[in-house]
Design a protein around this motif. Sequence first.
Motif, mmCIF file in Angstrom:
data_model
loop_
_atom_site.group_PDB
_atom_site.id
_atom_site.type_symbol
_atom_site.label_atom_id
_atom_site.label_comp_id
_atom_site.label_asym_id
_atom_site.label_seq_id
_atom_site.Cartn_x
_atom_site.Cartn_y
_atom_site.Cartn_z
ATOM 1 N N ILE A 147 -4.681 -4.312 -4.477
ATOM 2 C CA ILE A 147 -3.480 -5.104 -4.205
ATOM 3 C C ILE A 147 -3.701 -6.572 -4.568
ATOM 4 C CG2 ILE A 147 -1.954 -5.899 -2.351
ATOM 5 C CD1 ILE A 147 -2.424 -3.183 -0.987
ATOM 6 N N ARG A 171 6.504 -0.869 -2.518
ATOM 7 C CA ARG A 171 5.313 -1.520 -3.059
ATOM 8 C C ARG A 171 5.678 -2.844 -3.737
ATOM 9 N NH1 ARG A 171 3.401 2.558 -5.438
ATOM 10 N NH2 ARG A 171 4.214 2.242 -7.536
ATOM 11 N N LYS A 183 -8.502 -0.537 -1.215
ATOM 12 C CA LYS A 183 -7.093 -0.612 -1.579
ATOM 13 C C LYS A 183 -6.626 -2.065 -1.607
ATOM 14 C CE LYS A 183 -3.050 1.181 -2.532
ATOM 15 N NZ LYS A 183 -2.823 1.880 -3.811
ATOM 16 N N VAL A 184 -7.131 -2.878 -0.690
ATOM 17 C CA VAL A 184 -6.752 -4.296 -0.667
ATOM 18 C C VAL A 184 -7.215 -4.981 -1.950
ATOM 19 C CG1 VAL A 184 -6.994 -6.471 0.577
ATOM 20 C CG2 VAL A 184 -6.811 -4.344 1.850
ATOM 21 N N ALA A 198 0.821 -1.218 0.000
ATOM 22 C CA ALA A 198 0.000 0.000 0.000
ATOM 23 C C ALA A 198 0.851 1.262 0.000
ATOM 24 C CB ALA A 198 -0.925 0.001 1.214
ATOM 25 N N PRO A 235 -4.295 -1.123 4.971
ATOM 26 C CA PRO A 235 -5.105 -0.383 3.989
ATOM 27 C C PRO A 235 -6.582 -0.751 4.100
ATOM 28 C CG PRO A 235 -3.917 -2.158 2.924
ATOM 29 C CD PRO A 235 -3.418 -2.119 4.336
#
Length: 821
Positions: free
Chosen positions: A265, A205, A261-262, A198, A257
């Motif tokens: 990812i 990252r 946001k996850v 994140a 996060p």
Amino acid sequence: MSNRKAHLPPPTPIIEWTPLAPSLPAPPPESRSGDILIALFGVALPTAVIILEAAFRLCAEAFFDPMPTWAHTLLISSAPATNAIALARTRQRNTSPSPWLAGFLASSIAVSAFYALLFLPLAPIAVVAILYFGLGLLPFGPATSCLSAWALLRRMKALTPQASLRRPILIGALAGTAALIALDIPGVATRLGLIWAASDDTATRERGLSTLRTFGSQQDLLRFTYDTGRKSGGPLSLVFGLTTPLIFDRGNADPMPYPDKVREIFYRTYGVPFNAFPPPETGRKWARFDDFAFDADHGAAQTGGRIKGLSLISSRMDGSIAAADAAGYLEWIFEFRNVSALDREARLSLMLPQDAVVSRATLWVNGEEREAAYASRAEARKAYDQVAVQQRRDPLLVTTKGAGRVLAQAFPVPRDGTLKMKIGMTIPLYANDDGRLSFALPAIADRNFTIGSETSHAIWIESKTPLTSSFPAFKSAPLANGNHRLEGTLTESGLARLRPEVIIEQKALRPLGVAHINGAPEIEQRIAPPSSTPPTNPLILVVDGSLRMRPHASAINTALAKIAPGRRVGLHIAAEPSVSIDPAPWSEAHAARISTALAAHTFTGGQDNTPALNEALKAASTESNARLLWIHGPQPLRFEATASRLEQSAARIGTMPAIDHYAVEPGPNELWPDAPWAWRARLLPSHGDVATDLARILTSPARATIRRPASTEASTTAPRGSNHIVRLWAHDEILALMTKDPENNRTEATRLAADLRLVTPLSGAVVLETAAQYQAANLNPVAKGTVPTVPEPHEWALIILAMTLLGYLAHRQRSLAGASA
């Protein structure tokens, strides 16, 4: 000599010594009296807790997941199993228990003690549950298992006083603790990788994504896409959770996060969206409860994840071709069934034939086909939301969804019921290299329902000229009325993967045709012959660096070898760090640089293509008459952090290059911007062979030029053409107006789309249930006589006129015959 016998001494008796087996001490009276308690609380209760948690996931959904994997389940199950074996062995009077059984008991104590500590905060709740619900004993299962194992271990020591159990006990305790730690490593690696992934720093990252791919748990990461507050049950997780605020409170990364946001990812890690998998826990809950799962994407402008119980049960395409006018019309009828306990919304994204436009939408309400109303996209969606989301009644909404795509959503598919809808599309036909006309069938790009193996797509297309297809299973035959038909069936995978072409065998194009529809000017269509020269304009390639592209890397290299020498070609591979090769004339050396870059790239995870598209757009702006070709896989996410930079570049670049998309497989495309400059991008169909498709795209000459200028005076000499000429003109005119001056031309472009009943980036089609709903939304559904059909309205008129004339002639002939008799 004496006859008396000698007296010999008696033989010595033989004495045999047989060692006696030492008698085992009897079990202490308190141990025998505690057997029932150990059987109940050391075996039965922990076993019941494990079975209930595995079946209903009560703790996993409410607090934390004590058994996230089958390995955890086996480790926890070993505790009551060991207690049962030890209880049975210690009750056998004539057998000494194995010292290693003490090691297993020590391992059971270590595992049970840890989970007893985890459940300790639930003790007050458990006491209340005992009083009111009778289920409060469940959280005490690990504690009672631990105490029972401890009691059994003491009994073993009493039964074998001469044996040393210290070593097996130590080894067992260490083994149990090590197993707990080992099983918790993926969970901790997932949380640590999430925090790193994140970060705004590229190196951090990438370190996080690498950690997730190598050591992380996909199931844990999937769980975090729904709720990052959910805790994992493990010793390392506890330590990590306590120290995280201290370690990462430095401002360079958020501790954990948010789910949105996850989800990004998750895609970056595995290259597939989170909703491609069932939500966590639902696969192991009581199946009846799954029917009540809430649809989080109901009414949203995206397909979302699959809905249990919702399926497509019927699909058919009916089309008519006006070959002389290089136009066609296709209607796709869908029927859905819902066997779940709740009403559901059906959502699907369609990939249209190249440059096609949706020109009809209908929904069957109470067995009657209802036509749509056409308005601005905002007005259409507002009306749909009012009815589908708030009133939860019968609407259908069709809007555009990126280049060459539309999104259709209908509600409700009633529980234990069906829903039927139709989408009609006007299709331009393009000439192939051999002069024959063709178009690719539409296909489903994304959906929230299942399609069973027994469900297929039925195809029936008619034309006045012979038809064939790139799909050999389709059959072509003449009809009694002089027309020709193409018909057959396709599975969902065959349609989406192959996108068969419908080919018009005869070269029936006429260079000039005139058409008119009320609400539009007279349109003249002029068709110029295609070019025979291979393309030489500069080409900027953008290749998606995601995992889904890995199987196609060699095919891309094979197709690039077909590029004509001297053509300026540049390359951008979407990855972190990005790979860029500046445009240069195509030669052996330049081809080798690009080929080496593609071969050396490691396609992994899900890459953000926006930075590469941004760089390619800027590179194309420096070339004259450049073309940007984006070769990509599914794009389920829009990366907000980088999207603004692409918008900025598009706003500052003077002349936009021609932009083509080529998707190697069906899937969503949430990344492409919804902006006027991006609306003119073309979606090129994939026919299942990437190398062949790209070779044709890169080497085919320019197609026949079709101009559709508006005429102020009706032509008296040009033949009358299909009404679809006007619809195709309107679609091009709307995009041209918005490209030229979006702010000042929006009202005129929206009005043109509504007048001609078209679904464009500015307009949408919505079907409502009642006249009151239309009136409340200030909308008017169109009359059936003003929308295209199969065949077209003017063709129906000709058919009716011909049938009337034939009937009159037959009647007249019978009358004359009667008079002569």
